[in-house]
Scaffold this motif. Structure first.
Motif, PDB file in Angstrom:
ATOM      1  N   VAL A 270       0.894  -1.162   0.000  1.00 31.50           N
ATOM      2  CA  VAL A 270       0.000   0.000   0.000  1.00 31.50           C
ATOM      3  C   VAL A 270       0.932   1.211   0.000  1.00 31.50           C
ATOM      4  CG1 VAL A 270      -1.689   1.337   1.303  1.00 31.50           C
ATOM      5  CG2 VAL A 270      -1.848  -1.168   1.257  1.00 31.50           C
ATOM      6  N   VAL A 271       0.834   2.032  -1.025  1.00 37.31           N
ATOM      7  CA  VAL A 271       1.767   3.144  -1.217  1.00 37.31           C
ATOM      8  C   VAL A 271       1.146   4.442  -0.710  1.00 37.31           C
ATOM      9  CG1 VAL A 271       3.141   4.435  -2.891  1.00 37.31           C
ATOM     10  CG2 VAL A 271       2.746   1.978  -3.226  1.00 37.31           C
ATOM     11  N   LYS A 272       1.843   5.096   0.196  1.00 40.85           N
ATOM     12  CA  LYS A 272       1.383   6.378   0.736  1.00 40.85           C
ATOM     13  C   LYS A 272       2.436   7.442   0.419  1.00 40.85           C
ATOM     14  CE  LYS A 272      -1.184   4.253   4.546  1.00 40.85           C
ATOM     15  NZ  LYS A 272      -1.387   4.198   6.032  1.00 40.85           N
ATOM     16  N   ARG A 273       2.013   8.478  -0.296  1.00 40.93           N
ATOM     17  CA  ARG A 273       2.933   9.553  -0.688  1.00 40.93           C
ATOM     18  C   ARG A 273       2.520  10.855  -0.009  1.00 40.93           C
ATOM     19  NH1 ARG A 273       5.796   7.800  -5.392  1.00 40.93           N
ATOM     20  NH2 ARG A 273       4.742   6.087  -6.498  1.00 40.93           N
ATOM     21  N   ASP A 274       3.524  11.632   0.371  1.00 41.93           N
ATOM     22  CA  ASP A 274       3.249  12.911   1.029  1.00 41.93           C
ATOM     23  C   ASP A 274       4.507  13.773   0.921  1.00 41.93           C
ATOM     24  OD1 ASP A 274       2.006  14.929   2.437  1.00 41.93           O
ATOM     25  OD2 ASP A 274       1.309  13.624   4.051  1.00 41.93           O
ATOM     26  N   THR A 275       4.435  14.988   1.422  1.00 42.69           N
ATOM     27  CA  THR A 275       5.608  15.858   1.493  1.00 42.69           C
ATOM     28  C   THR A 275       5.846  16.246   2.947  1.00 42.69           C
ATOM     29  OG1 THR A 275       4.206  17.801   1.088  1.00 42.69           O
ATOM     30  CG2 THR A 275       5.322  16.827  -0.811  1.00 42.69           C
ATOM     31  N   VAL A 276       7.086  16.557   3.254  1.00 44.41           N
ATOM     32  CA  VAL A 276       7.443  16.951   4.618  1.00 44.41           C
ATOM     33  C   VAL A 276       6.794  18.302   4.919  1.00 44.41           C
ATOM     34  CG1 VAL A 276       9.335  17.477   6.194  1.00 44.41           C
ATOM     35  CG2 VAL A 276       9.640  15.716   4.427  1.00 44.41           C
ATOM     36  N   ARG A 277       6.035  18.338   6.011  1.00 44.57           N
ATOM     37  CA  ARG A 277       5.338  19.571   6.380  1.00 44.57           C
ATOM     38  C   ARG A 277       6.046  20.260   7.543  1.00 44.57           C
ATOM     39  NH1 ARG A 277      -0.222  16.303   7.399  1.00 44.57           N
ATOM     40  NH2 ARG A 277      -0.164  15.022   5.502  1.00 44.57           N
ATOM     41  N   SER A 278       5.629  21.504   7.796  1.00 46.41           N
ATOM     42  CA  SER A 278       6.182  22.243   8.932  1.00 46.41           C
ATOM     43  C   SER A 278       5.875  21.482  10.220  1.00 46.41           C
ATOM     44  CB  SER A 278       5.565  23.648   8.994  1.00 46.41           C
ATOM     45  OG  SER A 278       6.059  24.354  10.099  1.00 46.41           O
TER      46      SER A 278
ATOM     47  N   LYS B 202       9.806  18.645   0.640  1.00 45.13           N
ATOM     48  CA  LYS B 202      10.379  17.527  -0.103  1.00 45.13           C
ATOM     49  C   LYS B 202       9.471  16.298   0.007  1.00 45.13           C
ATOM     50  CE  LYS B 202      14.200  19.640  -1.319  1.00 45.13           C
ATOM     51  NZ  LYS B 202      14.469  19.958  -2.742  1.00 45.13           N
ATOM     52  N   PRO B 203       9.342  15.513  -1.083  1.00 45.43           N
ATOM     53  CA  PRO B 203       8.438  14.361  -1.060  1.00 45.43           C
ATOM     54  C   PRO B 203       9.038  13.142  -0.362  1.00 45.43           C
ATOM     55  CG  PRO B 203       9.440  14.571  -3.213  1.00 45.43           C
ATOM     56  CD  PRO B 203       9.921  15.745  -2.416  1.00 45.43           C
ATOM     57  N   TYR B 204       8.150  12.354   0.232  1.00 47.23           N
ATOM     58  CA  TYR B 204       8.560  11.057   0.781  1.00 47.23           C
ATOM     59  C   TYR B 204       7.464  10.042   0.478  1.00 47.23           C
ATOM     60  CZ  TYR B 204       5.408  11.891   4.780  1.00 47.23           C
ATOM     61  OH  TYR B 204       4.309  12.135   5.577  1.00 47.23           O
ATOM     62  N   THR B 205       7.845   8.768   0.509  1.00 43.94           N
ATOM     63  CA  THR B 205       6.922   7.669   0.210  1.00 43.94           C
ATOM     64  C   THR B 205       7.031   6.617   1.305  1.00 43.94           C
ATOM     65  OG1 THR B 205       7.223   8.028  -2.166  1.00 43.94           O
ATOM     66  CG2 THR B 205       6.269   5.919  -1.499  1.00 43.94           C
ATOM     67  N   LEU B 206       5.888   6.139   1.774  1.00 46.02           N
ATOM     68  CA  LEU B 206       5.843   5.021   2.729  1.00 46.02           C
ATOM     69  C   LEU B 206       5.297   3.801   2.011  1.00 46.02           C
ATOM     70  CD1 LEU B 206       4.451   6.790   5.922  1.00 46.02           C
ATOM     71  CD2 LEU B 206       6.695   5.714   5.719  1.00 46.02           C
ATOM     72  N   LEU B 207       6.042   2.700   2.046  1.00 46.61           N
ATOM     73  CA  LEU B 207       5.555   1.431   1.513  1.00 46.61           C
ATOM     74  C   LEU B 207       5.033   0.626   2.700  1.00 46.61           C
ATOM     75  CD1 LEU B 207       8.412   0.542  -1.002  1.00 46.61           C
ATOM     76  CD2 LEU B 207       6.341   1.900  -1.385  1.00 46.61           C
TER      77      LEU B 207
END
Length: 424
Positions: free
Chosen positions: A47-55, A93-98
């Protein structure tokens, strides 16, 4: 009569049976989704979850938000620190959780992308390990040609070409030989350049310009990219006879500006009753805040505000030449500071006596103000004799390729279409 009806019914039923037997049997096959690979993983397995680093985000906060406890977070961070410092996560910056494909969707791997090409993998599926890698890069050679009917930036923009190409042509290749503010309608250009793609599909901009020729004022200006130092991986641009395109001075202190007033010792102004008011500089008009560049290497001898000059900077380049830049909004350099050709030394403004935003560029030779456009300024050294033969052999097929490119004139196509329409 009853028997006739019975026979007819039996014949009809037999025909229906035959038609049913003739119909093909359709086998329904459930198609499995195609595997998608990224970062070296089959994304179909997760299950792929994509997001960006937030403040306010940190590595720990992100994992805790996704149901990983702090004892495990601490263990992951400790074992990954030799490869990547988790404190270096940057906002935006983007990050992905597998994550596991079950009801818990527990994270198995954290992937961080500091830029488009690189990524950091911190895996904690079975054992904890971390490594950095790069996405596959593809370079595609392309060409563009045309006839100027407006500015080069407008022409390339109409063709959907990245503005990076305009900047490379004006600032990196021809800054010393062609004044892009003085290009004329009808000038032609041919460019061979390389586009960069990440993962075959993500456009990452123009990588390099391989070769180009500008026909300006009926004179061809060739430029070929050539590696002069294999150890330092250093490249320079030379023309068709192995001469460096760099000059002792830039053509202008401002990119993409226009000359609003030339050097003129016989200038007379109506406002002052047509009294003689010599103009010992060249005015380059541009919007307020436009960077002003040092036109050559040198040392700053003056940086201050003074009367009609407003904010200005003066640079000594050698025992012969000095340059001065007037009416700045703000100065960036101080007296005694060493500057290189192309360094930003201030920004366009309207300080001192000026009727509009511009920089008055003054050029001094042996202590006397002169017109830089009438000076025969020396060019830099040509390629070394040791490399000249190799260079000329290297550019020979490239020049043939460049010369053979047809010039696409968009204005003529439009004109032709209008003629055809009128005939109809």
């Amino acid at each position: 009569m009853g028997n006739k009806y019975l026979v007819a019914l039996l014949i009809s039923l037999s025909l229906i049976g035959c038609k049913e037997k003739e119909q093909p049997i359709v086998e329904v096959v459930e198609e499995k989704p195609a595997d998608i690979y990224e970062f070296g993983f089959n994304l179909s397995d997760f299950v792929v979850k994509r997001d960006t680093v937030r403040s306010g985000d940190s590595f720990g906060v992100i994992l805790e938000r996704n149901k990983i406890g702090y004892p495990k977070i601490f263990s992951i961070a400790e074992k990954a620190r030799d490869t990547f410092d988790i404190r270096r996560l940057q906002i935006g910056k983007p990050y992905t959780l597998l994550c596991s494909k079950d009801s818990l969707e527990t994270p198995r791997c954290f992937i961080y992308q500091p830029n488009q090409e690189e990524y950091v993998v911190i895996s904690f599926q079975d054992s904890i390990h971390a490594y950095t890698s790069r996405k596959p890069i593809k370079y595609v050679e392309k060409t563009v040609t045309g006839v100027l009917n407006s500015s080069i930036s407008q022409e390339l923009d109409k063709k959907g070409i990245s503005p990076i190409l305009t900047n490379k042509l004006a600032e990196e290749i021809y800054a010393w030989t062609i004044d892009f503010t003085r290009l004329q309608k009808g000038d032609t250009y041919k460019v061979i350049y390389t586009d960069k793609y990440i993962d075959d599909s993500i456009y990452a901009g123009i990588h390099t310009v391989k070769a180009v020729v500008f026909n300006h004022n009926d004179k061809p200006y060739y430029a070929f990219r050539y590696r002069t130092d294999s150890i330092k991986n250093k490249y320079e641009y030379y023309n068709e006879v192995a001469k460096d395109l760099r000059r002792a001075f830039l053509k202008a202190p401002v990119q993409f500006s226009r000359i609003s007033s030339k050097y003129n010792l016989n200038r007379r102004i109506a406002y002052y009753g047509f009294a003689l008011r010599p103009h010992r500089g060249t005015d380059f008009a541009a919007p307020i805040g436009t960077p002003i560049l040092a036109t050559a290497n040198g040392v700053v001898t003056e940086s201050r505000y003074k009367g009609g000059n407003g904010n200005y900077v003066k640079i000594r380049h050698n025992s012969t030449y000095e340059t001065q830049y007037l009416h700045m909004q703000k100065r960036k350099v101080n007296v005694g500071q060493t500057v290189k050709q192309g360094d930003v030394i201030g920004w366009i403004g309207m300080t001192g006596n000026t009727g509009g935003p511009h920089v008055c560029y003054r050029f001094w030779k042996n202590g006397k103000e002169v017109d830089p456009f009438k000076e025969k300024l020396s060019s830099s050294e040509p390629i070394s004799e040791a490399l000249k033969g190799d260079y000329l052999a290297f550019i020979k097929p490239i020049k043939l390729q460049l010369d053979a490119l047809p010039i696409h004139d968009a204005s003529k196509k439009k004109e032709a279409k209008e003629i055809i329409t009128q005939k109809k």
